[in-house]
Design a protein around this motif. Structure first.
Motif, mmCIF file in Angstrom:
data_model
loop_
_atom_site.group_PDB
_atom_site.id
_atom_site.type_symbol
_atom_site.label_atom_id
_atom_site.label_comp_id
_atom_site.label_asym_id
_atom_site.label_seq_id
_atom_site.Cartn_x
_atom_site.Cartn_y
_atom_site.Cartn_z
ATOM 1 N N LYS A 76 47.421 36.934 -25.269
ATOM 2 C CA LYS A 76 45.849 37.419 -24.678
ATOM 3 C C LYS A 76 45.196 37.271 -24.297
ATOM 4 O O LYS A 76 44.787 37.666 -23.370
ATOM 5 C CB LYS A 76 45.483 37.841 -26.128
ATOM 6 N N TYR A 77 44.514 35.590 -24.729
ATOM 7 C CA TYR A 77 43.416 35.212 -23.417
ATOM 8 C C TYR A 77 43.857 34.350 -23.357
ATOM 9 O O TYR A 77 44.995 33.706 -23.780
ATOM 10 C CB TYR A 77 42.721 35.130 -24.899
ATOM 11 N N ARG A 131 33.801 37.570 -27.664
ATOM 12 C CA ARG A 131 35.427 38.187 -28.115
ATOM 13 C C ARG A 131 35.494 37.327 -29.232
ATOM 14 O O ARG A 131 37.042 37.059 -29.544
ATOM 15 C CB ARG A 131 36.254 37.561 -26.767
ATOM 16 N N TRP A 162 35.147 38.513 -32.163
ATOM 17 C CA TRP A 162 35.539 39.817 -32.731
ATOM 18 C C TRP A 162 36.632 39.696 -33.507
ATOM 19 O O TRP A 162 37.622 40.019 -33.941
ATOM 20 C CB TRP A 162 35.105 41.263 -31.569
ATOM 21 N N ALA A 163 37.064 38.507 -32.142
ATOM 22 C CA ALA A 163 39.025 38.563 -32.229
ATOM 23 C C ALA A 163 39.082 37.643 -34.064
ATOM 24 O O ALA A 163 39.740 37.827 -34.730
ATOM 25 C CB ALA A 163 39.550 37.385 -31.945
ATOM 26 N N MET A 210 29.685 36.091 -23.195
ATOM 27 C CA MET A 210 30.976 37.148 -23.218
ATOM 28 C C MET A 210 31.923 36.660 -24.800
ATOM 29 O O MET A 210 32.299 37.558 -25.011
ATOM 30 C CB MET A 210 31.599 38.209 -22.205
ATOM 31 N N ILE A 211 32.416 35.564 -23.746
ATOM 32 C CA ILE A 211 33.419 35.075 -24.677
ATOM 33 C C ILE A 211 33.257 34.562 -26.334
ATOM 34 O O ILE A 211 33.909 34.746 -27.114
ATOM 35 C CB ILE A 211 33.393 33.573 -23.742
#
Length: 181
Positions: A34-35, A5, A8-9, A1-2
């Motif tokens: 944000k992260y 992310r 996309w980021a 999943m990371i």
């Protein structure tokens, strides 16, 4: 999943950071909040490393941030996703812009984008100023501030303007080590 992310980021950063590496800084600052991939202090270190290593600053910073978040695969995901929008856009521009380069609408778009890029870079500089030259207590960090002013002033001297940026980086690093800034 990371990896999704990260992809996309950094794809969004690559898509909207018009103007090169410095234009990525506001986006990278947003990601820091944000992260938990890196902090604003890490970002200041990333800028220093990216500026002192070969290659485009935005790509270097994406690689560093991705690596911090998820190791080598994360660095690859962030880097590839950062450059992918540019590759796609350049292919489209190469295909179609020749037909539209004198179009008033195309010229107006570019005229509107330039000030926005300038504002993004100015915001990034202001953010970096706060991270690097202001202490956690909100006071100016006098040593780093004086070094910044000294380097800027020296760079205005005509013979010194010709020095390679790496010379300035090495000199500032040496002063920082000697004075423990």
């Amino acid at each position: 999943m990371i990896f999704l992310r990260l992809f996309w980021a950094f794809f969004k950063i690559g898509l909207f950071a018009v103007g090169g590496g410095p234009a990525t800084l506001p986006f990278l600052m947003e990601l820091a909040g944000k992260y938990d991939w890196y902090t604003l202090d890490d970002l200041a270190d990333m800028v220093a490393v990216a500026e002192s290593t070969p290659g485009p600053i935005g790509v270097n910073m994406a690689t560093y941030a991705g690596f911090r978040a998820a190791g080598i695969p994360g660095g690859l995901a962030a880097t590839l996703s950062l450059v992918l929008p540019s590759v796609i856009i350049m292919i489209l521009i190469a295909r179609f812009l020749g037909n539209f380069s004198e179009n008033a609408m195309v010229k107006a778009v570019f005229s509107g984008v330039r000030p926005a890029v300038t504002a993004l870079i100015a915001a990034a500089i202001w953010g970096l100023f706060k991270v690097v030259l202001v202490t956690e207590e909100g006071k100016l960090a006098l040593g780093p501030l004086l070094l910044c002013v000294a380097v800027f002033a020296l760079m205005q001297i005509k013979p010194l303007k010709k020095l390679h940026p790496a010379v300035w980086m090495l000199a500032a690093a040496a002063v920082g080590m000697v004075l423990r800034l």
